[in-house]
Each structure stands twice: as structure tokens, then as C-alpha cells.
Motif scaffolding. Structure first.
Motif, PDB file in Angstrom:
ATOM      1  N   MET A   6      -4.464 -18.225 -28.858  1.00 27.85           N
ATOM      2  CA  MET A   6      -5.161 -19.023 -27.843  1.00 27.85           C
ATOM      3  C   MET A   6      -5.247 -18.320 -26.491  1.00 27.85           C
ATOM      4  O   MET A   6      -5.988 -18.778 -25.604  1.00 27.85           O
ATOM      5  CB  MET A   6      -4.476 -20.373 -27.669  1.00 27.85           C
ATOM      6  CG  MET A   6      -3.111 -20.340 -27.046  1.00 27.85           C
ATOM      7  SD  MET A   6      -2.508 -22.004 -26.693  1.00 27.85           S
ATOM      8  CE  MET A   6      -0.886 -21.952 -27.425  1.00 27.85           C
ATOM      9  N   LYS A   7      -4.533 -17.219 -26.315  1.00 30.67           N
ATOM     10  CA  LYS A   7      -4.544 -16.508 -25.042  1.00 30.67           C
ATOM     11  C   LYS A   7      -5.968 -16.219 -24.575  1.00 30.67           C
ATOM     12  O   LYS A   7      -6.296 -16.347 -23.391  1.00 30.67           O
ATOM     13  CB  LYS A   7      -3.763 -15.198 -25.187  1.00 30.67           C
ATOM     14  CG  LYS A   7      -3.717 -14.339 -23.929  1.00 30.67           C
ATOM     15  CD  LYS A   7      -2.929 -13.062 -24.176  1.00 30.67           C
ATOM     16  CE  LYS A   7      -2.901 -12.189 -22.928  1.00 30.67           C
ATOM     17  NZ  LYS A   7      -2.153 -10.932 -23.153  1.00 30.67           N
ATOM     18  N   GLU A   8      -6.830 -15.845 -25.520  1.00 26.10           N
ATOM     19  CA  GLU A   8      -8.216 -15.504 -25.190  1.00 26.10           C
ATOM     20  C   GLU A   8      -8.940 -16.672 -24.523  1.00 26.10           C
ATOM     21  O   GLU A   8      -9.803 -16.478 -23.662  1.00 26.10           O
ATOM     22  CB  GLU A   8      -8.945 -15.106 -26.479  1.00 26.10           C
ATOM     23  CG  GLU A   8     -10.399 -14.737 -26.288  1.00 26.10           C
ATOM     24  CD  GLU A   8     -11.077 -14.367 -27.593  1.00 26.10           C
ATOM     25  OE1 GLU A   8     -12.299 -14.620 -27.705  1.00 26.10           O
ATOM     26  OE2 GLU A   8     -10.400 -13.843 -28.493  1.00 26.10           O
ATOM     27  N   LYS A   9      -8.598 -17.906 -24.902  1.00 28.85           N
ATOM     28  CA  LYS A   9      -9.277 -19.087 -24.376  1.00 28.85           C
ATOM     29  C   LYS A   9      -8.578 -19.679 -23.151  1.00 28.85           C
ATOM     30  O   LYS A   9      -9.204 -20.406 -22.374  1.00 28.85           O
ATOM     31  CB  LYS A   9      -9.379 -20.159 -25.471  1.00 28.85           C
ATOM     32  CG  LYS A   9     -10.135 -19.694 -26.702  1.00 28.85           C
ATOM     33  CD  LYS A   9     -11.578 -19.329 -26.372  1.00 28.85           C
ATOM     34  CE  LYS A   9     -12.348 -18.896 -27.599  1.00 28.85           C
ATOM     35  NZ  LYS A   9     -13.751 -18.503 -27.295  1.00 28.85           N
ATOM     36  N   ILE A  45       4.372 -17.638 -28.489  1.00 31.77           N
ATOM     37  CA  ILE A  45       4.871 -18.427 -29.606  1.00 31.77           C
ATOM     38  C   ILE A  45       4.878 -17.560 -30.857  1.00 31.77           C
ATOM     39  O   ILE A  45       3.864 -16.953 -31.200  1.00 31.77           O
ATOM     40  CB  ILE A  45       3.962 -19.649 -29.872  1.00 31.77           C
ATOM     41  CG1 ILE A  45       3.768 -20.492 -28.629  1.00 31.77           C
ATOM     42  CG2 ILE A  45       4.508 -20.495 -31.016  1.00 31.77           C
ATOM     43  CD1 ILE A  45       2.700 -21.568 -28.780  1.00 31.77           C
ATOM     44  N   ARG A  46       6.006 -17.507 -31.521  1.00 31.64           N
ATOM     45  CA  ARG A  46       6.042 -16.811 -32.809  1.00 31.64           C
ATOM     46  C   ARG A  46       5.736 -17.839 -33.907  1.00 31.64           C
ATOM     47  O   ARG A  46       6.562 -18.153 -34.764  1.00 31.64           O
ATOM     48  CB  ARG A  46       7.397 -16.129 -33.013  1.00 31.64           C
ATOM     49  CG  ARG A  46       7.529 -14.875 -32.154  1.00 31.64           C
ATOM     50  CD  ARG A  46       8.791 -14.105 -32.438  1.00 31.64           C
ATOM     51  NE  ARG A  46       8.883 -13.631 -33.804  1.00 31.64           N
ATOM     52  CZ  ARG A  46       8.266 -12.555 -34.287  1.00 31.64           C
ATOM     53  NH1 ARG A  46       7.449 -11.857 -33.507  1.00 31.64           N
ATOM     54  NH2 ARG A  46       8.443 -12.183 -35.541  1.00 31.64           N
ATOM     55  N   ARG A  58       6.300 -10.020 -29.612  1.00 33.15           N
ATOM     56  CA  ARG A  58       4.907  -9.931 -30.058  1.00 33.15           C
ATOM     57  C   ARG A  58       4.755  -9.110 -31.328  1.00 33.15           C
ATOM     58  O   ARG A  58       3.629  -8.780 -31.731  1.00 33.15           O
ATOM     59  CB  ARG A  58       4.041  -9.345 -28.944  1.00 33.15           C
ATOM     60  CG  ARG A  58       3.864 -10.279 -27.747  1.00 33.15           C
ATOM     61  CD  ARG A  58       2.976  -9.660 -26.678  1.00 33.15           C
ATOM     62  NE  ARG A  58       2.724 -10.597 -25.588  1.00 33.15           N
ATOM     63  CZ  ARG A  58       3.568 -10.827 -24.589  1.00 33.15           C
ATOM     64  NH1 ARG A  58       4.733 -10.183 -24.548  1.00 33.15           N
ATOM     65  NH2 ARG A  58       3.269 -11.688 -23.641  1.00 33.15           N
ATOM     66  N   GLU A  59       5.867  -8.758 -31.962  1.00 30.43           N
ATOM     67  CA  GLU A  59       5.800  -7.974 -33.198  1.00 30.43           C
ATOM     68  C   GLU A  59       5.310  -8.840 -34.356  1.00 30.43           C
ATOM     69  O   GLU A  59       5.790  -9.945 -34.562  1.00 30.43           O
ATOM     70  CB  GLU A  59       7.179  -7.399 -33.533  1.00 30.43           C
ATOM     71  CG  GLU A  59       7.697  -6.416 -32.503  1.00 30.43           C
ATOM     72  CD  GLU A  59       9.143  -6.027 -32.737  1.00 30.43           C
ATOM     73  OE1 GLU A  59       9.543  -4.964 -32.242  1.00 30.43           O
ATOM     74  OE2 GLU A  59       9.879  -6.789 -33.396  1.00 30.43           O
ATOM     75  N   GLY A  60       4.357  -8.315 -35.106  1.00 30.90           N
ATOM     76  CA  GLY A  60       3.804  -9.047 -36.242  1.00 30.90           C
ATOM     77  C   GLY A  60       4.582  -8.776 -37.518  1.00 30.90           C
ATOM     78  O   GLY A  60       5.521  -7.985 -37.552  1.00 30.90           O
ATOM     79  N   PHE A  61       4.154  -9.429 -38.600  1.00 32.33           N
ATOM     80  CA  PHE A  61       4.872  -9.267 -39.874  1.00 32.33           C
ATOM     81  C   PHE A  61       4.030  -9.700 -41.061  1.00 32.33           C
ATOM     82  O   PHE A  61       2.980 -10.354 -40.922  1.00 32.33           O
ATOM     83  CB  PHE A  61       6.190 -10.044 -39.856  1.00 32.33           C
ATOM     84  CG  PHE A  61       6.055 -11.532 -39.598  1.00 32.33           C
ATOM     85  CD1 PHE A  61       5.560 -12.403 -40.555  1.00 32.33           C
ATOM     86  CD2 PHE A  61       6.452 -12.064 -38.372  1.00 32.33           C
ATOM     87  CE1 PHE A  61       5.457 -13.767 -40.319  1.00 32.33           C
ATOM     88  CE2 PHE A  61       6.350 -13.432 -38.113  1.00 32.33           C
ATOM     89  CZ  PHE A  61       5.845 -14.289 -39.103  1.00 32.33           C
ATOM     90  N   PHE A  62       4.517  -9.321 -42.244  1.00 32.06           N
ATOM     91  CA  PHE A  62       4.079  -9.857 -43.523  1.00 32.06           C
ATOM     92  C   PHE A  62       5.242 -10.690 -44.054  1.00 32.06           C
ATOM     93  O   PHE A  62       6.362 -10.190 -44.135  1.00 32.06           O
ATOM     94  CB  PHE A  62       3.781  -8.748 -44.528  1.00 32.06           C
ATOM     95  CG  PHE A  62       2.729  -7.770 -44.088  1.00 32.06           C
ATOM     96  CD1 PHE A  62       1.388  -8.005 -44.346  1.00 32.06           C
ATOM     97  CD2 PHE A  62       3.083  -6.595 -43.432  1.00 32.06           C
ATOM     98  CE1 PHE A  62       0.416  -7.095 -43.954  1.00 32.06           C
ATOM     99  CE2 PHE A  62       2.124  -5.678 -43.042  1.00 32.06           C
ATOM    100  CZ  PHE A  62       0.779  -5.934 -43.295  1.00 32.06           C
ATOM    101  N   GLU A  66       0.287 -18.070 -25.524  1.00 26.71           N
ATOM    102  CA  GLU A  66      -0.025 -17.053 -26.524  1.00 26.71           C
ATOM    103  C   GLU A  66       0.616 -17.460 -27.847  1.00 26.71           C
ATOM    104  O   GLU A  66       1.724 -17.989 -27.868  1.00 26.71           O
ATOM    105  CB  GLU A  66       0.541 -15.688 -26.131  1.00 26.71           C
ATOM    106  CG  GLU A  66       0.052 -15.116 -24.831  1.00 26.71           C
ATOM    107  CD  GLU A  66       0.704 -13.770 -24.547  1.00 26.71           C
ATOM    108  OE1 GLU A  66       0.617 -12.872 -25.417  1.00 26.71           O
ATOM    109  OE2 GLU A  66       1.331 -13.632 -23.491  1.00 26.71           O
ATOM    110  N   ASN A  67      -0.069 -17.187 -28.932  1.00 27.25           N
ATOM    111  CA  ASN A  67       0.502 -17.460 -30.247  1.00 27.25           C
ATOM    112  C   ASN A  67      -0.014 -16.419 -31.233  1.00 27.25           C
ATOM    113  O   ASN A  67      -0.900 -15.620 -30.921  1.00 27.25           O
ATOM    114  CB  ASN A  67       0.138 -18.874 -30.737  1.00 27.25           C
ATOM    115  CG  ASN A  67      -1.343 -19.071 -30.890  1.00 27.25           C
ATOM    116  OD1 ASN A  67      -2.032 -19.348 -29.911  1.00 27.25           O
ATOM    117  ND2 ASN A  67      -1.869 -18.911 -32.099  1.00 27.25           N
ATOM    118  N   PHE A  68       0.518 -16.435 -32.419  1.00 24.49           N
ATOM    119  CA  PHE A  68       0.078 -15.504 -33.442  1.00 24.49           C
ATOM    120  C   PHE A  68      -1.381 -15.731 -33.831  1.00 24.49           C
ATOM    121  O   PHE A  68      -1.873 -16.866 -33.811  1.00 24.49           O
ATOM    122  CB  PHE A  68       0.900 -15.686 -34.725  1.00 24.49           C
ATOM    123  CG  PHE A  68       2.214 -14.961 -34.738  1.00 24.49           C
ATOM    124  CD1 PHE A  68       2.322 -13.652 -34.307  1.00 24.49           C
ATOM    125  CD2 PHE A  68       3.346 -15.591 -35.231  1.00 24.49           C
ATOM    126  CE1 PHE A  68       3.531 -12.980 -34.346  1.00 24.49           C
ATOM    127  CE2 PHE A  68       4.553 -14.935 -35.280  1.00 24.49           C
ATOM    128  CZ  PHE A  68       4.647 -13.625 -34.840  1.00 24.49           C
TER     129      PHE A  68
END
Length: 413
Positions: free
Chosen positions: A326-329, A356-357, A262-266, A211-213
Motif C-alpha cells: 500500500m506504500k505506493e497509494k 508490515i510483514r 523488508r526481506e521477502g521469502f518463499f 507499508e506491507n508485503f
């Protein structure tokens, strides 16, 4: 199994070649100096006995280790990148070898009293007694991702020298410009011809990631109007102050330094400006696709709100997607992750499966039809002078590659 000094020498021969990439160049590779290591790798792959060694006009390298079994086996690949980040200089790298690390502070640069300290970098504590390779405090090291390259080359060399280890056809790929987001852009997946691959581009020993962003870059442009400050009332529009308003409207806690997992950011990483014009450059990240889309929309909505407040269009936003999760694939072919996990356990490495962050060539390659999880290369503190890699972690990465090849040979195609 793997001679320690051999992999040290190989790794140092790579990191002492400057391969910094350049995001402002339109060429591929983005810097001419990347060819220096690329050409060396081509010669080395031939020397260790690989076949079909090629390098194209963009410096993408591919090579083959033929199968030594009679039955049909999935073709697997191992991929790393040879450029280093433009975030910190990679010129004149002078690696330091710390034998039997004592668990205390490591002096990188006595002149500047620069230390690699376990009191700040806690991961150091787990490597007490091991051999570390560090910088001298004036450059990055380049373990991202020359450690991965050293591990792949060493593993292929070992398999050539030990034909008793049975494996299918293995493809090797080395790419330029990964650090500026272009590593997979001109990668010929069809030519590579693998059923799946692994990037050797993770950090600490045990990391296994699929998994990645989701990632985008955004440029926010604020237009002002410069007027003599003595006669500016009702006329001057200071783009810097409006840009500040825009920054203040974004969530204060949704930044890299306050998020994890899994927290996102700006991430506001560049500001350029004066009264007349100011540009803000952001990277936008989130593992969840819908939250990722919401983040991009927020950037657009904030500009719209400021424009309405000022009664004219003074803020514009340009957003460009960079890569996706990439998790989807990978999820439809999770056995490829299971093989890597089993290989790690078989060589005494505890798998650390986590998102992966960041990004990796593997995310783009997965969307190009080559599912590509990410395996540890062993380094820490990438992109700066505190970067280091334990040699024992590199050796374990080699063992994992060999074991993945061996386990895959048992999987009928």
C-alpha cells in the motif's frame, strides 16, 4: 478516560463468539457463524448512538458518527475485521485475566504445563504491572482483530458521550474474511464515503504502518507415474521425490524463520501427495515490487528446468497475486500518517513506524481508492494459543482513535 472493566467486558463478549473463517468456502462470509458477531455488532453500534448502521448480504457493516462541527472536515474511517484465522481454533475461547502481571511465567494450561514465558516471548517484559488477557492454551484469543473492533466501538461511544470533543464525520466499517485474504473484496468504498481510513489491526502498542508485503499464492503440482515397485525400473516416476528436488532448488535462507524487516521469502505451508501426484502450496512475499516479480518468475523457471531435465512436463505452477504494497497509494497522502503519528504522541504513545510483514485489509482498500494505514490494536502472538493483549494497550488505542478524530477536525477540507 476509558473505564478498564468496560473495554474488558466488551472485548470478552466478542472473543467468546467463534468467527473462524474458511478458505475452502466460496461463500461470503465464508462461515455462517461470522453472522453471530456481525449481528451483535449492528445492535451495539445502534445502541451506542451511531447513525446509518447497515449490514449487507455479505455481512459488511458500516455506520456513521455525524460531525459536530460546522466547517467542512475530511471524512475519515476506522475499519477492523471480525473473523479469526483458520490456522488455530477459535471455538470455546476461555480468556484469562492476569491483573498486575508480575513479569514471570504465566501458566496457560496446567494440564499440559503450557506457559506464556517472557524468556521466550520477550515483549511480555514491557507489560509488567499491567492487566493482560490471555488464552487458556487450547484456542487462540481473537485479539486479531476483535481488539480493534472493541477499540473502535469504545472510541465511538466515548465521542458520542463527550460532544465537547470536536470531530468531523466518522465512518466505521467491520468486515468478514480478512484472515483468508478476502476482507476487502466486497467492501463498497463508494458507499463508505471516506476520504481516508485507518485499519485498527496492528500488533504491539505504537505500531503505525503504511507499508506491507506484495503477496501471491503459488501451487506447484508434480505429476508422477505409479507402478508396482517390484517392476518399477525405468517406469515409476515418484512425484514426491521430484517435489523434494523442487523444494531444494529454492534459496534455503529466504524463508519466514530466517528473514525480517523488508526481506521477502518463499513459505512452503502445505504438502499433499503420493507417488502419482504431489502438490506444494507456497506463499510468496516481498516489499519490493521488482523482487516480488522475480520471486514469482523463479518458481516458474525452476519448474521449466525440471521439465527439461525429465524431458516432459511433469511440474506445473499456478500463481495468483493476493495483494500489493500500500506504500505506493499512501505516500502521495502522507499527511494521513502524520496525523496518526501526532495523535499517538499526544496521548503518550511512542510511534513505531515499520513495514508490515503481512497483509491487511488496508492494502487492498488503498488500491480500491481508500488510502488506509494501519494502527496498533495491541495484541501479540496472533494466530495461536500464546496470543495475548494488554488492556492498557487497548485503552491507548481508543485514545489514539479519539485524538485522530479531534486532529482531523482541525484540517480544513
Amino acid at each position: 478516560m476509558i473505564e478498564k472493566q468496560h473495554i474488558i467486558d466488551r472485548f470478552i463478549s466478542y472473543v467468546t463468539i467463534d468467527t473462524e473463517s474458511d478458505p475452502h468456502s466460496a461463500a461470503t462470509p465464508s462461515t455462517e457463524k461470522q453472522w453471530d458477531l456481525a449481528n451483535k455488532l449492528v445492535d451495539e453500534l445502534k445502541d451506542i448512538g451511531l447513525e446509518d448502521v447497515t449490514i449487507d448480504e455479505n455481512a459488511y457493516i458500516m455506520a456513521t458518527l455525524p460531525a459536530n462541527v460546522d466547517h467542512d472536515v475530511p471524512v475519515i474511517g476506522f475499519i477492523s475485521h471480525f473473523d479469526t484465522t483458520p490456522d488455530f481454533t477459535g471455538a470455546n475461547v476461555k480468556p484469562q485475566i492476569i491483573d498486575e502481571y508480575d513479569g514471570l511465567d504465566i501458566i496457560l494450561n496446567p494440564k499440559d504445563n503450557m506457559k506464556l514465558s517472557p524468556s521466550y516471548f520477550e515483549d511480555l517484559k514491557q507489560y509488567k504491572g499491567q492487566t493482560l488477557i490471555t488464552t487458556d492454551g487450547t484456542t487462540l484469543l481473537g485479539a486479531d482483530d476483535k481488539a480493534g473492533i472493541a477499540e473502535i466501538v469504545t472510541a465511538m461511544e466515548y465521542l458520542v458521550q463527550h460532544p465537547e470533543i470536536k470531530h468531523g464525520k466518522i465512518r466505521v466499517g467491520f468486515t468478514p474474511d480478512e484472515e483468508i485474504g478476502r476482507g476487502a473484496h466486497k467492501f463498497d468504498v463508494e458507499k463508505f464515503g471516506a476520504d481516508w481510513a485507518y485499519t485498527m489491526d496492528g500488533s504491539q502498542i505504537g505500531e503505525l504502518e503504511y507499508e506491507n508485503f506484495n503477496a501471491a499464492g503459488a501451487v506447484v503440482t508434480v505429476k508422477g507415474k505409479s507402478v508396482h515397485p517390484g517392476y518399477a525400473k525405468g517406469k515409476l516416476v515418484n512425484s514426491i521425490l521430484i517435489a523434494q528436488d523442487y523444494i531444494d532448488l529454492l534459496p534455503k535462507i529466504e524463508v519466514p524463520e530466517q528473514t525480517e524487516g523488508r526481506e521477502g521469502f518463499f513459505h512452503l505451508h502445505t504438502i499433499k501427495g503420493n507417488v502419482d501426484k504431489t502438490q506444494l502450496e507456497y506463499i510468496v512475499r516481498d516489499h519490493d515490487k521488482q523482487r516480488f516479480e522475480n520471486r514469482k518468475q523463479l518458481l516458474i523457471d525452476l519448474a521449466k528446468n525440471l521439465n527439461e531435465e525429465h524431458g516432459k512436463e511433469i511440474v506445473t505452477v499456478e500463481i495468483k497475486d493476493q495483494y500489493y504494497n500500500m506504500k505506493e497509494k499512501v505516500e502521495p497522502v502522507m499527511h494521513i500518517v502524520a496525523i496518526a503519528e501526532k495523535a499517538m504522541k499526544a496521548v503518550g504513545v511512542e510511534p513505531i513506524i515499520k513495514p508490515i510483514r503481512g497483509g491487511t485489509d488496508g492494502s487492498q482498500l488503498s488500491y480500491m481508492g481508500l488510502p488506509c494505514p494501519n494502527i496498533f490494536a495491541g495484541g501479540h502472538n496472533f494466530h495461536g494459543p500464546y496470543e495475548y493483549v494488554p488492556v492498557e494497550s487497548m485503552i491507548k488505542a481508543v485514545e489514539v482513535i479519539v485524538k485522530v478524530a479531534e486532529l482531523t477536525a482541525a484540517e480544513k477540507k
